[in-house]
Motif scaffolding. Sequence first.
Motif, short mmCIF file in Angstrom:
data_model
loop_
_atom_site.label_atom_id
_atom_site.label_comp_id
_atom_site.label_asym_id
_atom_site.label_seq_id
_atom_site.Cartn_x
_atom_site.Cartn_y
_atom_site.Cartn_z
N ARG A 1 23.16 50.21 -25.07
CA ARG A 1 24.39 50.55 -24.37
C ARG A 1 25.58 49.98 -25.13
O ARG A 1 25.42 49.35 -26.17
N ALA A 2 26.77 50.17 -24.60
CA ALA A 2 27.98 49.75 -25.30
C ALA A 2 28.05 48.23 -25.40
O ALA A 2 27.46 47.50 -24.60
N ALA A 3 28.76 47.77 -26.41
CA ALA A 3 28.94 46.33 -26.61
C ALA A 3 29.51 45.68 -25.35
O ALA A 3 30.34 46.26 -24.66
N GLY A 4 29.02 44.49 -25.05
CA GLY A 4 29.48 43.76 -23.89
C GLY A 4 28.48 43.74 -22.75
O GLY A 4 28.49 42.83 -21.92
N ASN A 5 27.60 44.73 -22.71
CA ASN A 5 26.65 44.81 -21.60
C ASN A 5 25.52 43.79 -21.68
O ASN A 5 24.81 43.58 -20.70
N THR A 6 25.35 43.18 -22.86
CA THR A 6 24.31 42.16 -22.99
C THR A 6 24.89 40.81 -23.42
O THR A 6 24.18 39.97 -23.96
N HIS A 7 26.17 40.59 -23.17
CA HIS A 7 26.79 39.31 -23.50
C HIS A 7 26.29 38.20 -22.58
O HIS A 7 25.61 38.46 -21.58
N GLU A 8 26.60 36.98 -22.92
CA GLU A 8 26.21 35.80 -22.13
C GLU A 8 26.47 36.00 -20.64
O GLU A 8 27.57 36.39 -20.23
N GLY A 9 25.43 35.78 -19.82
CA GLY A 9 25.56 35.87 -18.38
C GLY A 9 25.38 37.25 -17.77
O GLY A 9 25.37 37.38 -16.54
N ARG A 10 25.24 38.27 -18.60
CA ARG A 10 25.06 39.63 -18.07
C ARG A 10 23.60 39.88 -17.72
O ARG A 10 22.70 39.15 -18.14
N ASP A 11 23.36 40.95 -16.94
CA ASP A 11 22.01 41.31 -16.51
C ASP A 11 21.67 42.73 -16.95
O ASP A 11 22.53 43.62 -16.95
N THR A 12 20.41 42.92 -17.31
CA THR A 12 19.89 44.25 -17.65
C THR A 12 18.71 44.55 -16.74
O THR A 12 17.78 43.73 -16.62
N PHE A 13 18.74 45.73 -16.10
CA PHE A 13 17.64 46.20 -15.27
C PHE A 13 17.09 47.46 -15.93
O PHE A 13 17.76 48.50 -15.95
N PHE A 14 15.90 47.38 -16.49
CA PHE A 14 15.37 48.45 -17.34
C PHE A 14 13.91 48.72 -17.01
O PHE A 14 13.15 47.79 -16.73
N HIS B 1 18.15 38.36 -17.63
CA HIS B 1 19.43 37.66 -17.51
C HIS B 1 19.70 37.04 -18.87
O HIS B 1 18.98 36.14 -19.32
N TRP B 2 20.74 37.53 -19.55
CA TRP B 2 20.97 37.17 -20.94
C TRP B 2 21.67 35.81 -21.06
O TRP B 2 22.68 35.57 -20.42
N SER B 3 21.12 34.95 -21.93
CA SER B 3 21.79 33.66 -22.18
C SER B 3 21.24 33.02 -23.45
O SER B 3 20.07 33.17 -23.81
N THR B 4 22.12 32.27 -24.11
CA THR B 4 21.71 31.47 -25.26
C THR B 4 21.09 30.14 -24.81
O THR B 4 20.53 29.42 -25.63
#
Length: 251
Positions: A89-102, A172-175
């Motif tokens: 998806r577009a940039a920003g959707n997997t940045h720190e703190g974002r969520d992906t449901f796939f 839930h994306w995080s470093t």
Amino acid sequence: MKKSCLLMSCFIAFTGFCSFSNASILWQGDFETGDMPQWNSPINPAGLSVTGECTFDGKHAGKVTLTGDDSFLWRGNKFLNRSEFHHRRAAGNTHEGRDTFFAFSFYLPKTFSEHKHELGYWESDKSWQQMLRFNITGSELSFQESAASDVLWKLPEGAAPGQWHRIALHIHWSTDPKVGSAEVWVNGKHMGKHHFKNLPTQDALMFTQIGILRTQEKTVEEILIDGAIETDNLTELLERDRHLVGKTCEI
């Protein structure tokens, strides 16, 4: 007149619900266009096609076929065969703190060989760092943090041939390894929630590739992919198409 107004109110309520439901689907990769434009540029398209011989839902499914000949060698690497569908998806959707449901469904006409096959994984753009993945070995399905040597779990018949399997994933994306997490459901069974670093940098663009990545071998192997979706909530992810899990085909 009252009956007419009641029917109209029900119609408005119904269509409003449908609009809300459709809005929760951020992306679909169900191949119902009859080709592959729903997906991004594929990885080694030599083995990719669209078929109607066996589908999870609808009239079409994606098909990956590896034969082991030179067209499936990845960039001349004589030890690596691969061909995969690609989604980002577009940039920003997997940045720190974002969520992906796939979620996606897969079907094996025949059991894979006992070598490890990478079924699907999430990797970062530019650095090409793989962070988490699903593996198939024979009929066994497993899941792991890519940097770890051991898998987080495995299902001996999680990739049994002759039936459609469904994987649903909440990331839930995080470093931060204490914050980043991946929660998985296989055929509706909750496999637990695991915490680990799943984002190489806070602004990484993560993408997924689904198909077959294996060591070089001459065995002809096929897998069908269908019903891929990305949603904005967990309920939609788990409820959609769950009645089709375990569907069989004669091919």
